[in-house]
Design a protein around this motif. Structure first.
Motif, PDB file in Angstrom:
ATOM      1  N   TRP A  85       0.805  -1.213   0.000  1.00 57.88           N
ATOM      2  CA  TRP A  85       0.000   0.000   0.000  1.00 57.88           C
ATOM      3  C   TRP A  85       0.841   1.266   0.000  1.00 57.88           C
ATOM      4  O   TRP A  85       0.547   2.231  -0.734  1.00 57.88           O
ATOM      5  N   ASP A  86       1.889   1.317   0.814  1.00 51.53           N
ATOM      6  CA  ASP A  86       2.682   2.547   0.907  1.00 51.53           C
ATOM      7  C   ASP A  86       3.349   2.874  -0.424  1.00 51.53           C
ATOM      8  O   ASP A  86       3.409   4.038  -0.826  1.00 51.53           O
ATOM      9  N   LYS A  87       3.849   1.868  -1.127  1.00 52.31           N
ATOM     10  CA  LYS A  87       4.514   2.124  -2.414  1.00 52.31           C
ATOM     11  C   LYS A  87       3.507   2.613  -3.459  1.00 52.31           C
ATOM     12  O   LYS A  87       3.797   3.522  -4.234  1.00 52.31           O
ATOM     13  N   TRP A  88       2.338   2.014  -3.478  1.00 52.73           N
ATOM     14  CA  TRP A  88       1.338   2.430  -4.452  1.00 52.73           C
ATOM     15  C   TRP A  88       0.866   3.851  -4.174  1.00 52.73           C
ATOM     16  O   TRP A  88       0.688   4.648  -5.104  1.00 52.73           O
ATOM     17  N   MET A  89       0.659   4.193  -2.918  1.00 53.78           N
ATOM     18  CA  MET A  89       0.148   5.518  -2.595  1.00 53.78           C
ATOM     19  C   MET A  89       1.169   6.611  -2.881  1.00 53.78           C
ATOM     20  O   MET A  89       0.807   7.736  -3.238  1.00 53.78           O
ATOM     21  N   ILE A  90       2.439   6.309  -2.737  1.00 53.99           N
ATOM     22  CA  ILE A  90       3.477   7.320  -2.954  1.00 53.99           C
ATOM     23  C   ILE A  90       3.873   7.417  -4.421  1.00 53.99           C
ATOM     24  O   ILE A  90       4.010   8.516  -4.966  1.00 53.99           O
ATOM     25  N   SER A 117      -8.921   5.542   4.042  1.00 55.21           N
ATOM     26  CA  SER A 117      -9.221   6.551   5.058  1.00 55.21           C
ATOM     27  C   SER A 117      -8.111   6.718   6.090  1.00 55.21           C
ATOM     28  O   SER A 117      -8.131   7.691   6.850  1.00 55.21           O
ATOM     29  N   GLY A 118      -7.164   5.803   6.114  1.00 53.44           N
ATOM     30  CA  GLY A 118      -6.144   5.840   7.152  1.00 53.44           C
ATOM     31  C   GLY A 118      -6.590   5.190   8.439  1.00 53.44           C
ATOM     32  O   GLY A 118      -5.869   5.251   9.449  1.00 53.44           O
ATOM     33  N   GLY A 119      -7.758   4.555   8.434  1.00 56.49           N
ATOM     34  CA  GLY A 119      -8.245   3.899   9.640  1.00 56.49           C
ATOM     35  C   GLY A 119      -7.392   2.718  10.063  1.00 56.49           C
ATOM     36  O   GLY A 119      -7.276   2.432  11.260  1.00 56.49           O
ATOM     37  N   ILE A 385      -3.705  12.329   3.615  1.00 55.83           N
ATOM     38  CA  ILE A 385      -3.867  11.759   4.956  1.00 55.83           C
ATOM     39  C   ILE A 385      -2.682  10.879   5.302  1.00 55.83           C
ATOM     40  O   ILE A 385      -2.161  10.919   6.425  1.00 55.83           O
ATOM     41  N   MET A 386      -2.228  10.093   4.340  1.00 55.33           N
ATOM     42  CA  MET A 386      -1.101   9.204   4.587  1.00 55.33           C
ATOM     43  C   MET A 386       0.197   9.991   4.780  1.00 55.33           C
ATOM     44  O   MET A 386       1.006   9.674   5.655  1.00 55.33           O
ATOM     45  N   LEU A 387       0.397  11.040   3.989  1.00 52.90           N
ATOM     46  CA  LEU A 387       1.620  11.839   4.114  1.00 52.90           C
ATOM     47  C   LEU A 387       1.635  12.630   5.419  1.00 52.90           C
ATOM     48  O   LEU A 387       2.701  12.895   5.976  1.00 52.90           O
ATOM     49  N   ALA A 388       0.463  13.018   5.909  1.00 49.74           N
ATOM     50  CA  ALA A 388       0.402  13.757   7.169  1.00 49.74           C
ATOM     51  C   ALA A 388       0.730  12.874   8.360  1.00 49.74           C
ATOM     52  O   ALA A 388       1.237  13.355   9.373  1.00 49.74           O
TER      53      ALA A 388
END
Length: 499
Positions: A85-90, A117-119, A385-388
């Motif tokens: 997930w982290d690689k795809w989102m970035i 959502s970051g939940g 949301i993920m970067l924050a």
């Protein structure tokens, strides 16, 4: 504003959206009463979304059927994204957005919503927090209001149809936990449908953290006392309508129809009580990926569709007629295909929303003074949301619900026994085929090392390539393959024929 919601008329009153006391609640008139449930219990057939007796209007007509083969391909792609997930989102966020626009596969929608959502990260960073809140009694002021609201949330859905059923119990747990998590906000009635939609797709703990993220990151201040944030967004919607549909804007301005009269339930419930369910799910897929701009776009599409032509305006010459028109939106404008296509074409970006927010906030302070409730800044989409709040790798790991423990052999001290036991453990993990095919012949036993054989050159370059390309089967690299052992006793002509 009265609106068709799951086959019934629901009255919208901005004063009743956020309820402090129970004086406005008529418990006897609820559609979730046992007498009405018993009225159709004999015909208790559910659609593919879980609604009983076709209560969710226009769902079958508005839904788009995805071929099973396409659905399986999308599931494989989403599983790969969730595992990294982290690689795809970035690195490939635009691809994630495109797949959300196409629709998240139903089997993975709950997990995808929790990740978007970051939940998921919030839950891992607060291990045991929900259980702690769930064990507390809660504030009696909010408990009384929540209990009276439970049977009003999707009363014809199989999960919430029974009083005291598991759906209503989990909904109570989630809403009560939020009042303890944010006591300064307490409970707002519009939070109940948001939590109910989440509970349809995930367990109670995950739904709680999803609700926390929506209330704090996507729609901050919406459920706070005074409803100032929703009023401010109403002015933003009206300003954006001026650019996207001037006809509708001038008509609403002429008849002095305040945005709070028609958009409160739309925005606070994220259209979960307005659109057919197929459209609700697609809107939420895009909303949790791209943020509140999707909610603005949906509102603009509905206003433009109902008030954006002179022919439609001829039928609503006054305020009452206009409100009646917005109360009964035509089904064709809410269909899944039409809604998604129009939403993607609306030229409204997150920057446009923030620019209008800044302008409307300055006007608000000039006319009304400072806001009484200062909400945290709004996050426009899953990536921000993920970067924050950057996750750790273990926060994104998927914890399986079913764990199988494989028996491990005891290891001996000597190295030879260790190698043998390691080999046995590897073989033990392989499940043998009880019905082998005729070609599934077991490999021959390992022979002692043979003396080096006389090299036999192949007759052609094709034979040489085949000989070099044939890898050993099920044997370590140091040993000869069964093919090489069997060809040592063949003549040159027989060898060419064999190869």
């Amino acid at each position: 504003m009265a609106k068709t919601e799951n086959g019934r008329q629901a009255a919208v009153d901005t004063r009743s959206i956020r309820t402090i006391s129970s004086s406005h609640i008529d418990d006897e008139s609820s559609l979730g009463s046992d007498s009405e449930i018993n009225g159709f219990a004999s015909e208790r057939q559910t659609d593919k979304y879980g609604f009983i007796g076709g209560a969710q209007q226009y769902s079958e007509e508005s839904a788009q059927d995805v071929p099973p083969a396409v659905l399986r391909q999308r599931e494989v792609k989403w599983l790969d994204m969730l595992n990294h997930w982290d690689k795809w989102m970035i690195k490939r966020y635009n691809k994630v957005r495109l797949r959300c626009q196409k629709g998240i596969p139903p089997a993975l929608r709950g997990r995808a919503w929790l990740y978007l959502s970051g939940g998921k990260v919030k839950r891992e960073q607060n291990q045991g927090k929900f259980q702690e809140l769930d064990s507390q009694p809660g504030d009696p002021k909010w408990i009384d209001v929540i209990e009276k609201d439970l049977h009003r949330q999707f009363p014809f859905h199989e999960m919430f149809v029974s009083r005291g059923g598991h759906g209503q119990k989990d909904l109570f747990r989630v809403l009560k936990a939020y009042t303890l998590y944010r006591p300064e906000e307490g409970y707002c009635q519009a939070q109940a449908p948001i939590a109910a939609v989440l509970l349809m797709h995930m367990p109670a703990e995950d739904a709680f953290w999803g609700l926390v993220q929506i209330c704090e990151k996507y729609l901050p201040g919406y459920y706070s006392p005074g409803l100032e944030a929703i009023q401010l967004d109403g002015e933003i919607l009206f300003a954006l309508l001026r650019r996207t549909s001037p006809l509708a804007y001038r008509h609403l301005e002429k008849h002095k129809i305040d945005p709070i009269l028609y958009m409160t339930e739309w925005f606070m419930c994220a259209f979960s009580r307005t659109l057919p369910w197929a459209s609700v799910l697609r809107v939420w897929d895009m909303f949790l990926c791209d943020g509140v701009k999707i909610i603005f776009r949906v509102g603009l599409v509905l206003l433009k569709s109902m008030l954006g032509s002179r022919e439609k305006l001829k039928a609503c010459q006054g305020q009452y007629e206009t409100m009646e028109l917005l109360r009964a939106i035509e089904p064709r404008y809410m269909q899944e295909g039409f809604m998604v296509r129009e939403v993607l074409e609306v030229p409204v970006t997150a920057r446009d929303v923030e620019r209008e927010h800044h302008s409307q906030l300055k006007r608000w302070k000039k006319n009304r003074g400072e806001l009484n409730f200062k909400s945290p800044p709004r996050m426009h989409g899953a990536r921000l949301i993920m970067l924050a709040d950057p996750p750790r790798r273990q926060d994104l790991q998927q914890n399986p619900t079913i764990v199988l423990e494989m028996p491990t052999p005891q290891l001996r001290k000597d190295k030879r026994s260790k190698r043998k036991s390691k080999k046995n453990s590897l073989l033990a993990e392989e499940i043998p085929n009880p019905y082998p095919l005729p070609s599934d012949t077991p490999p021959p036993p390992a022979d002692p090392p043979a003396p080096p054989a006389v090299s036999m050159a192949p007759q052609t370059e094709k034979d040489s390539a085949q000989l070099q390309a044939s890898p050993p089967a099920d044997e370590p690299p140091a040993k000869e393959s069964p093919l090489q052992q069997s060809t040592q006793s063949l003549s040159s002509t027989e060898q060419d024929t064999y190869l």
